[in-house]
Design an enzyme around this catalytic site. Structure first.
Site, PDB file in Angstrom:
ATOM      1  N   LYS A  91      49.216 -10.173 -27.522  1.00 50.59           N
ATOM      2  CA  LYS A  91      50.312 -11.114 -27.819  1.00 50.59           C
ATOM      3  C   LYS A  91      49.759 -12.407 -28.413  1.00 50.59           C
ATOM      4  O   LYS A  91      50.252 -12.890 -29.422  1.00 50.59           O
ATOM      5  CB  LYS A  91      51.092 -11.477 -26.537  1.00 50.59           C
ATOM      6  CG  LYS A  91      51.806 -10.323 -25.910  1.00 50.59           C
ATOM      7  CD  LYS A  91      52.535 -10.757 -24.660  1.00 50.59           C
ATOM      8  CE  LYS A  91      51.604 -11.190 -23.539  1.00 50.59           C
ATOM      9  NZ  LYS A  91      50.777 -10.116 -23.005  1.00 50.59           N
ATOM     10  N   ASP A 115      51.464 -19.580 -20.821  1.00 49.86           N
ATOM     11  CA  ASP A 115      50.777 -18.686 -19.895  1.00 49.86           C
ATOM     12  C   ASP A 115      49.996 -19.519 -18.886  1.00 49.86           C
ATOM     13  O   ASP A 115      49.121 -20.294 -19.269  1.00 49.86           O
ATOM     14  CB  ASP A 115      49.833 -17.780 -20.689  1.00 49.86           C
ATOM     15  CG  ASP A 115      49.281 -16.675 -19.826  1.00 49.86           C
ATOM     16  OD1 ASP A 115      49.170 -16.891 -18.600  1.00 49.86           O
ATOM     17  OD2 ASP A 115      48.965 -15.606 -20.366  1.00 49.86           O
TER      18      ASP A 115
HETATM   19  N1  LIG Z   1      43.793  -5.676 -33.184  1.00 49.07           N
HETATM   20  C1  LIG Z   1      42.804  -6.028 -32.386  1.00 49.07           C
HETATM   21  N2  LIG Z   1      41.537  -5.597 -32.608  1.00 49.07           N
HETATM   22  C2  LIG Z   1      40.528  -5.943 -31.804  1.00 49.07           C
HETATM   23  N3  LIG Z   1      40.654  -6.732 -30.733  1.00 49.07           N
HETATM   24  C3  LIG Z   1      41.881  -7.215 -30.451  1.00 49.07           C
HETATM   25  C4  LIG Z   1      43.015  -6.890 -31.263  1.00 49.07           C
HETATM   26  N4  LIG Z   1      44.088  -7.511 -30.726  1.00 49.07           N
HETATM   27  C5  LIG Z   1      43.661  -8.180 -29.652  1.00 49.07           C
HETATM   28  N5  LIG Z   1      42.335  -7.999 -29.479  1.00 49.07           N
HETATM   29  C6  LIG Z   1      41.484  -8.550 -28.421  1.00 49.07           C
HETATM   30  O1  LIG Z   1      42.022  -8.120 -27.168  1.00 49.07           O
HETATM   31  C7  LIG Z   1      41.904  -9.146 -26.205  1.00 49.07           C
HETATM   32  C8  LIG Z   1      43.282  -9.459 -25.638  1.00 49.07           C
HETATM   33  O2  LIG Z   1      44.074  -9.970 -26.690  1.00 49.07           O
HETATM   34  P1  LIG Z   1      45.127 -11.147 -26.438  1.00 49.07           P
HETATM   35  O3  LIG Z   1      44.535 -12.194 -25.573  1.00 49.07           O
HETATM   36  O4  LIG Z   1      45.656 -11.537 -27.768  1.00 49.07           O
HETATM   37  O5  LIG Z   1      46.205 -10.352 -25.603  1.00 49.07           O
HETATM   38  P2  LIG Z   1      47.403 -10.937 -24.711  1.00 49.07           P
HETATM   39  O6  LIG Z   1      48.433  -9.871 -24.740  1.00 49.07           O
HETATM   40  O7  LIG Z   1      47.800 -12.288 -25.197  1.00 49.07           O
HETATM   41  O8  LIG Z   1      46.709 -11.053 -23.314  1.00 49.07           O
HETATM   42  P3  LIG Z   1      47.311 -11.763 -21.984  1.00 49.07           P
HETATM   43  O9  LIG Z   1      48.452 -10.921 -21.565  1.00 49.07           O
HETATM   44  O10 LIG Z   1      46.144 -11.697 -21.050  1.00 49.07           O
HETATM   45  O11 LIG Z   1      47.694 -13.165 -22.393  1.00 49.07           O
HETATM   46  C9  LIG Z   1      41.257 -10.333 -26.902  1.00 49.07           C
HETATM   47  O12 LIG Z   1      39.880 -10.310 -26.635  1.00 49.07           O
HETATM   48  C10 LIG Z   1      41.512 -10.068 -28.392  1.00 49.07           C
HETATM   49  O13 LIG Z   1      40.508 -10.605 -29.218  1.00 49.07           O
END
Ligand SMILES: Nc1ncnc2c1ncn2[C@@H]1O[C@H](COP(=O)(O)OP(=O)(O)OP(=O)(O)O)[C@@H](O)[C@H]1O
Length: 393
Positions: A91, A115
């Protein structure tokens, strides 16, 4: 307030949102410098991503072109994009990449994180790199709740109870007690923090300094919290409304005596604060449902569990009349010519999950955007721009 932002403050970057600020930075508005260059593996990232984008692009659906980035970026009227989904699906990366894309298309953009894991305190920072102003705002929900608690304690706390008891009006105070607002704040239901935090964002956005932003991107909390958040404004609206009614009864019954003790003004302040909060909660609810200005984008990954959860999320959002039109399937494995067995099995698994989306009645009509799994952590504006150019077309 924007004018006080100084470019010299300590640089902290965690993707686009900010890491825990220092005590000094927490108190101030600060400017954050993000890395300007992609790390050394950019070439392989680019190759893998382009291949994946070419391979993964789903067949264009009828009317799909209307839902491209062109449609998101057109017009200068303020629009809100809320990205939500299961924890860890990407996200923040998608929200940040969308914010960078908007800014590079001339939109002064604000990306908001509520968050609890991200922030220790409210902070506001400019992100350097994009063409148009891009600011990141982090709201500390705990701090926002504290402000609310202070107001309600003044309104119905023990000080007031003792005072009202001595006046023979204790029954009314007990009625306030029954509304359990204090308890609500001591052990808040999940989602309350986010609701208060978002209402705080709305409060910010009403201020003159923020009027320049034409795109606001919310990096929302995980699924369950977000859902509860959506029903909260109704709940708070009802309970705060009741409290305010009782408050005015108490005030009229005891105003003469209270004024002798000089408490009336203080209590009126507290009541005003609650009323303001209630009004903002109503605005939050309206904002979430406004198809003209708001869109909730579901982010998922190609696994059976994540897709089932996204399906439930979409169903709940529909029940709440929250506009949803796009589904991002993130971390789709790029194609490869090597005969890696692990990758082949994983890819097969993902294909099955993608098929599941196409036959899921909740998800099949959404505009599906596939984002490739890239071989490095997505950090810094150049990497976000790169991801954004692939995802938001
Ligand atoms: N398309 C992608 N390719 C490689 N790595 C990715 C990709 N999308 C996200 N990531 C990696 O996955 C991890 C989690 O991503 P992110 O923090 O954006 O997720 P989130 O849904 O916001 O997590 P949370 O719910 O913990 O806030 C990060 O280390 C990010 O760099």
């Amino acid at each position: 307030m924007l004018a006080t932002a100084s470019p010299g403050l300590q640089a902290v970057a965690r993707r686009l949102t900010l890491a825990a600020p220092t005590a000094a930075a927490a108190q101030a508005l600060c400017v954050v410098r993000l890395p300007r260059r992609l790390p050394g593996r950019s070439a392989s990232l680019r190759a893998a991503a382009s291949a994946a984008a070419a391979e993964a692009a789903p067949p264009a659906k009828e009317g799909a072109e209307e839902l491209g980035f062109q449609e998101m970026t057109s017009g200068t009227r303020r629009r809100y994009y809320m990205l939500g989904g299961k924890g860890g699906v990407g996200k923040t990366s998608c929200a940040a990449s969308l914010a960078v894309r908007f800014a590079n298309n001339g939109h002064p953009t604000l990306v908001v994180s509520t968050d609890p894991a991200h922030s220790l305190s409210d902070s506001f920072a400019q992100v350097e790199g994009p063409d148009a102003p891009l600011f990141a705002l982090e709201i500390n929900p705990e701090k926002a709740r504290e402000e609310f608690r202070t107001a309600s304690q003044k309104n119905g706390g023990t000080g007031v109870k003792d005072f009202m008891d001595s006046m023979g009006l204790g029954v009314l105070v007990e009625q306030i007690g029954e509304l359990k607002l204090g308890e609500l704040l001591d052990t808040p239901p999940p989602g309350l923090d986010e609701a208060i935090a978002i209402s705080k964002v709305i409060q910010f956005l009403e201020a003159q300094e923020y009027s320049m932003f034409s795109r606001i991107v919310f990096d929302t909390a995980p699924t369950g919290h977000t859902l509860r958040l959506l029903s909260l404004p109704d709940f708070l609206d009802a309970s705060i409304g009741k409290i305010l009614k009782l408050r005015s009864k108490i005030a009229s019954a005891a105003s003469a005596i209270k004024s002798v003790f000089g408490q009336e003004v203080q209590q009126q302040d507290a009541a005003n604060k609650l009323e303001q909060l209630r009004e903002r909660m109503v605005k939050v609810r309206e904002l979430f449902r406004d198809t003209e200005s708001t869109e909730f984008i579901i982010v998922t990954i190609p696994t059976v569990m994540a897709i089932s959860e996204s399906s439930r999320l979409h169903s709940s959002l529909q029940k709440e009349s929250v506009p949803v039109r796009r589904l991002i399937v993130n971390q789709v494995l790029p194609p490869s010519t090597s005969d890696c067995k692990f990758c082949a099995i994983k890819r097969k698994d993902q294909t099955r999950a993608l098929d599941m989306i196409r036959s899921d009645p909740e998800l099949m009509d959404l505009n599906i955007i596939q984002a490739p799994l890239v071989d490095m952590e997505i950090r810094g504006v150049p990497a976000l721009k790169f991801l954004g150019d692939i995802v938001w077309k």
